[in-house]
Design a protein around this motif. Structure first.
Motif, PDB file in Angstrom:
ATOM      1  N   SER A   1     -51.032  47.644 -42.556  1.00 58.30           N
ATOM      2  CA  SER A   1     -50.478  46.745 -43.566  1.00 58.30           C
ATOM      3  C   SER A   1     -49.350  46.003 -42.888  1.00 58.30           C
ATOM      4  O   SER A   1     -48.930  46.338 -41.800  1.00 58.30           O
ATOM      5  CB  SER A   1     -49.936  47.510 -44.750  1.00 58.30           C
ATOM      6  N   SER A   2     -48.861  44.973 -43.528  1.00 61.10           N
ATOM      7  CA  SER A   2     -47.777  44.202 -42.953  1.00 61.10           C
ATOM      8  C   SER A   2     -46.439  44.846 -43.301  1.00 61.10           C
ATOM      9  O   SER A   2     -45.408  44.296 -43.010  1.00 61.10           O
ATOM     10  CB  SER A   2     -47.841  42.788 -43.484  1.00 61.10           C
ATOM     11  N   GLN A   3     -46.442  46.003 -43.894  1.00 59.27           N
ATOM     12  CA  GLN A   3     -45.257  46.779 -44.243  1.00 59.27           C
ATOM     13  C   GLN A   3     -44.345  46.060 -45.238  1.00 59.27           C
ATOM     14  O   GLN A   3     -43.152  46.254 -45.258  1.00 59.27           O
ATOM     15  CB  GLN A   3     -44.465  47.150 -42.986  1.00 59.27           C
TER      16      GLN A   3
ATOM     17  N   GLU B   1     -47.264  24.048 -45.893  1.00 60.08           N
ATOM     18  CA  GLU B   1     -46.134  24.948 -46.173  1.00 60.08           C
ATOM     19  C   GLU B   1     -45.600  25.598 -44.901  1.00 60.08           C
ATOM     20  O   GLU B   1     -46.362  25.931 -43.982  1.00 60.08           O
ATOM     21  CB  GLU B   1     -46.566  26.030 -47.172  1.00 60.08           C
ATOM     22  N   PHE B   2     -44.282  25.817 -44.886  1.00 61.05           N
ATOM     23  CA  PHE B   2     -43.570  26.446 -43.776  1.00 61.05           C
ATOM     24  C   PHE B   2     -42.777  27.602 -44.375  1.00 61.05           C
ATOM     25  O   PHE B   2     -41.916  27.381 -45.236  1.00 61.05           O
ATOM     26  CB  PHE B   2     -42.662  25.421 -43.086  1.00 61.05           C
ATOM     27  N   ALA B   3     -43.105  28.830 -43.956  1.00 61.82           N
ATOM     28  CA  ALA B   3     -42.567  30.006 -44.647  1.00 61.82           C
ATOM     29  C   ALA B   3     -41.589  30.783 -43.765  1.00 61.82           C
ATOM     30  O   ALA B   3     -41.740  30.849 -42.536  1.00 61.82           O
ATOM     31  CB  ALA B   3     -43.716  30.920 -45.060  1.00 61.82           C
ATOM     32  N   PHE B   4     -40.594  31.381 -44.416  1.00 65.03           N
ATOM     33  CA  PHE B   4     -39.564  32.181 -43.741  1.00 65.03           C
ATOM     34  C   PHE B   4     -39.780  33.650 -44.068  1.00 65.03           C
ATOM     35  O   PHE B   4     -39.841  34.027 -45.237  1.00 65.03           O
ATOM     36  CB  PHE B   4     -38.170  31.771 -44.220  1.00 65.03           C
ATOM     37  N   ILE B   5     -39.860  34.454 -43.014  1.00 58.01           N
ATOM     38  CA  ILE B   5     -40.082  35.874 -43.225  1.00 58.01           C
ATOM     39  C   ILE B   5     -39.258  36.652 -42.198  1.00 58.01           C
ATOM     40  O   ILE B   5     -38.910  36.142 -41.144  1.00 58.01           O
ATOM     41  CB  ILE B   5     -41.607  36.200 -43.133  1.00 58.01           C
ATOM     42  N   GLY B   6     -38.963  37.885 -42.536  1.00 61.47           N
ATOM     43  CA  GLY B   6     -38.175  38.732 -41.632  1.00 61.47           C
ATOM     44  C   GLY B   6     -37.592  39.873 -42.436  1.00 61.47           C
ATOM     45  O   GLY B   6     -37.778  39.942 -43.659  1.00 61.47           O
TER      46      GLY B   6
ATOM     47  N   ALA C   1     -43.260  32.514 -57.386  1.00 64.00           N
ATOM     48  CA  ALA C   1     -44.582  33.081 -57.674  1.00 64.00           C
ATOM     49  C   ALA C   1     -44.588  34.582 -57.393  1.00 64.00           C
ATOM     50  O   ALA C   1     -44.150  35.016 -56.333  1.00 64.00           O
ATOM     51  CB  ALA C   1     -45.634  32.381 -56.823  1.00 64.00           C
ATOM     52  N   PRO C   2     -45.112  35.379 -58.333  1.00 68.48           N
ATOM     53  CA  PRO C   2     -45.196  36.821 -58.090  1.00 68.48           C
ATOM     54  C   PRO C   2     -46.359  37.203 -57.169  1.00 68.48           C
ATOM     55  O   PRO C   2     -46.355  38.276 -56.587  1.00 68.48           O
ATOM     56  CB  PRO C   2     -45.410  37.407 -59.493  1.00 68.48           C
ATOM     57  N   ASP C   3     -47.346  36.315 -57.059  1.00 69.15           N
ATOM     58  CA  ASP C   3     -48.491  36.619 -56.195  1.00 69.15           C
ATOM     59  C   ASP C   3     -49.165  35.318 -55.742  1.00 69.15           C
ATOM     60  O   ASP C   3     -48.808  34.232 -56.191  1.00 69.15           O
ATOM     61  CB  ASP C   3     -49.500  37.522 -56.924  1.00 69.15           C
ATOM     62  N   LEU C   4     -50.149  35.467 -54.846  1.00 67.92           N
ATOM     63  CA  LEU C   4     -50.821  34.292 -54.265  1.00 67.92           C
ATOM     64  C   LEU C   4     -51.455  33.402 -55.330  1.00 67.92           C
ATOM     65  O   LEU C   4     -51.355  32.180 -55.273  1.00 67.92           O
ATOM     66  CB  LEU C   4     -51.877  34.767 -53.259  1.00 67.92           C
TER      67      LEU C   4
ATOM     68  N   ASP D   1     -50.866  39.029 -48.788  1.00 68.00           N
ATOM     69  CA  ASP D   1     -51.920  38.136 -49.267  1.00 68.00           C
ATOM     70  C   ASP D   1     -51.598  36.676 -48.935  1.00 68.00           C
ATOM     71  O   ASP D   1     -52.456  35.928 -48.462  1.00 68.00           O
ATOM     72  CB  ASP D   1     -51.960  38.290 -50.803  1.00 68.00           C
ATOM     73  N   TYR D   2     -50.349  36.306 -49.196  1.00 67.00           N
ATOM     74  CA  TYR D   2     -49.915  34.927 -48.935  1.00 67.00           C
ATOM     75  C   TYR D   2     -50.095  34.597 -47.448  1.00 67.00           C
ATOM     76  O   TYR D   2     -50.670  33.573 -47.085  1.00 67.00           O
ATOM     77  CB  TYR D   2     -48.447  34.740 -49.360  1.00 67.00           C
ATOM     78  N   LEU D   3     -49.593  35.463 -46.578  1.00 65.71           N
ATOM     79  CA  LEU D   3     -49.647  35.180 -45.136  1.00 65.71           C
ATOM     80  C   LEU D   3     -51.078  35.159 -44.606  1.00 65.71           C
ATOM     81  O   LEU D   3     -51.421  34.377 -43.733  1.00 65.71           O
ATOM     82  CB  LEU D   3     -48.825  36.214 -44.364  1.00 65.71           C
ATOM     83  N   LYS D   4     -51.937  35.997 -45.178  1.00 67.95           N
ATOM     84  CA  LYS D   4     -53.319  36.066 -44.688  1.00 67.95           C
ATOM     85  C   LYS D   4     -54.189  34.940 -45.236  1.00 67.95           C
ATOM     86  O   LYS D   4     -55.064  34.453 -44.539  1.00 67.95           O
ATOM     87  CB  LYS D   4     -53.956  37.391 -45.109  1.00 67.95           C
ATOM     88  N   HIS D   5     -53.972  34.559 -46.482  1.00 69.59           N
ATOM     89  CA  HIS D   5     -54.972  33.725 -47.161  1.00 69.59           C
ATOM     90  C   HIS D   5     -54.523  32.337 -47.602  1.00 69.59           C
ATOM     91  O   HIS D   5     -55.355  31.568 -48.079  1.00 69.59           O
ATOM     92  CB  HIS D   5     -55.515  34.473 -48.388  1.00 69.59           C
ATOM     93  N   ARG D   6     -53.279  32.013 -47.470  1.00 67.38           N
ATOM     94  CA  ARG D   6     -52.810  30.697 -47.922  1.00 67.38           C
ATOM     95  C   ARG D   6     -53.271  29.654 -46.898  1.00 67.38           C
ATOM     96  O   ARG D   6     -52.756  29.624 -45.767  1.00 67.38           O
ATOM     97  CB  ARG D   6     -51.286  30.748 -48.043  1.00 67.38           C
ATOM     98  N   THR D   7     -54.220  28.798 -47.242  1.00 70.23           N
ATOM     99  CA  THR D   7     -54.821  27.942 -46.213  1.00 70.23           C
ATOM    100  C   THR D   7     -53.918  26.776 -45.804  1.00 70.23           C
ATOM    101  O   THR D   7     -54.114  26.198 -44.749  1.00 70.23           O
ATOM    102  CB  THR D   7     -56.187  27.393 -46.678  1.00 70.23           C
TER     103      THR D   7
END
Ligand code: GTP
Ligand code: MG
Length: 239
Positions: free
Chosen positions: A89-91, A25-30, A12-15, A98-104
């Motif tokens: 911003s989350s840099q 959902e379980f997301a990987f970030i870093g 997905a390109p956006d939320l 958007d995903y991290l803030k709003h994905r319920t």
């Protein structure tokens, strides 16, 4: 936890382009290159599920995979590569923000850090951002095969010192190595425990609370509309 199926769902390109929010959902970030896609493959048990590359910034879209037909793993683009820091911003890119803030249905974020490095400012900033935005997360120090255990422990301790003032209870910390296949059961345990907590939480929530219209008027229409909107569940987290 046993993984019986792991299927690519979409990029997905956006939320708004993400699939419906029916599965946790379980997301990987870093940071770019920290080992997000490799760890996702380790957890899923399918070594070619997410694309791995030595080139930083390789994962550019929100890549979603459905596991056991009941929950999802989400491989997010990394931060800190050709990204310009913005105030508050989350840099990283707007879609991830958007995903991290709003994905319920985002149930837990695995925030990855390189165990071979002392605290990096961008990682400290990112954990601050997650904390400010009340995103549920655990910390995962990666690539432990590449570094002496004492060095990894020193780097983890130094990072903990940097963030400890922000919490009453520190975030839970894990270590892993996709190369040495270490840390898989522990991280799958986080997912299993979160799924159990979600189930426990959803049972009473199924009984709908009807607010009498007089009360609604008293509390104000806006408050009523706000409470009717879907929210990320506030789980009693076991970790
Ligand atoms: N030694 C070692 N190398 C690893 C480990 N995990 C990943 N790597 C290597 O690190 C590089 C980046 O791995 P990826 O999984 O693609 O990292 P990523 O965080 O998804 O990177 P981007 O998508 O570019 O943000 C690859 O060359 C991997 O083989 C690990 O546990 N140990
Ligand atoms: Mg990647």
């Amino acid at each position: 936890m046993n993984i019986s199926s792991a299927i690519f769902d979409c990029s997905a390109p956006d939320l708004d382009s993400c699939p419906d929010e029916s599965l946790p959902e379980f997301a990987f970030i870093g940071r770019s290159n920290v080992g997000k896609s490799s760890l996702l493959n380790l957890l899923s048990g399918k070594l070619d599920l997410a694309r791995v590359s030595p080139t930083p910034g390789f994962t550019k879209l929100i890549n979603i995979f459905t596991i056991n037909k009941t929950w999802r793993l989400v491989d997010l683009p990394g931060y800190g590569f050709a990204q310009v820091a913005r105030k508050d911003s989350s840099q990283f890119n707007h879609a991830v923000d958007d995903y991290l803030k709003h994905r319920t249905n985002l149930s837990c974020v695995f925030a990855l850090l390189d165990s071979g490095l002392p605290p990096q400012e961008i990682d400290v900033e990112f954990v601050a951002w997650l904390t400010r935005n009340a995103v549920p997360f655990v910390l995962v120090f990666t690539k432990t095969d590449k570094v002496a255990p004492a060095t990894a422990q020193a780097n983890i301790a130094a990072f903990t010192v940097r963030i400890s003032g922000w919490f009453e209870k520190l975030p839970v910390i894990f270590t892993c190595s996709a190369m040495a296949k270490e840390g898989r059961q522990e991280l799958l345990g986080v997912i299993a425990e979160t799924m159990t907590a979600i189930q426990a939480e959803s049972e009473p929530a199924q009984q709908e609370v009807v607010i009498p219209s007089a009360d609604l008027a008293a509390t104000g229409q806006k408050a009523g509309a706000r409470s009717a909107r879907k929210k990320r569940p506030d789980l009693s987290r076991p970790w």
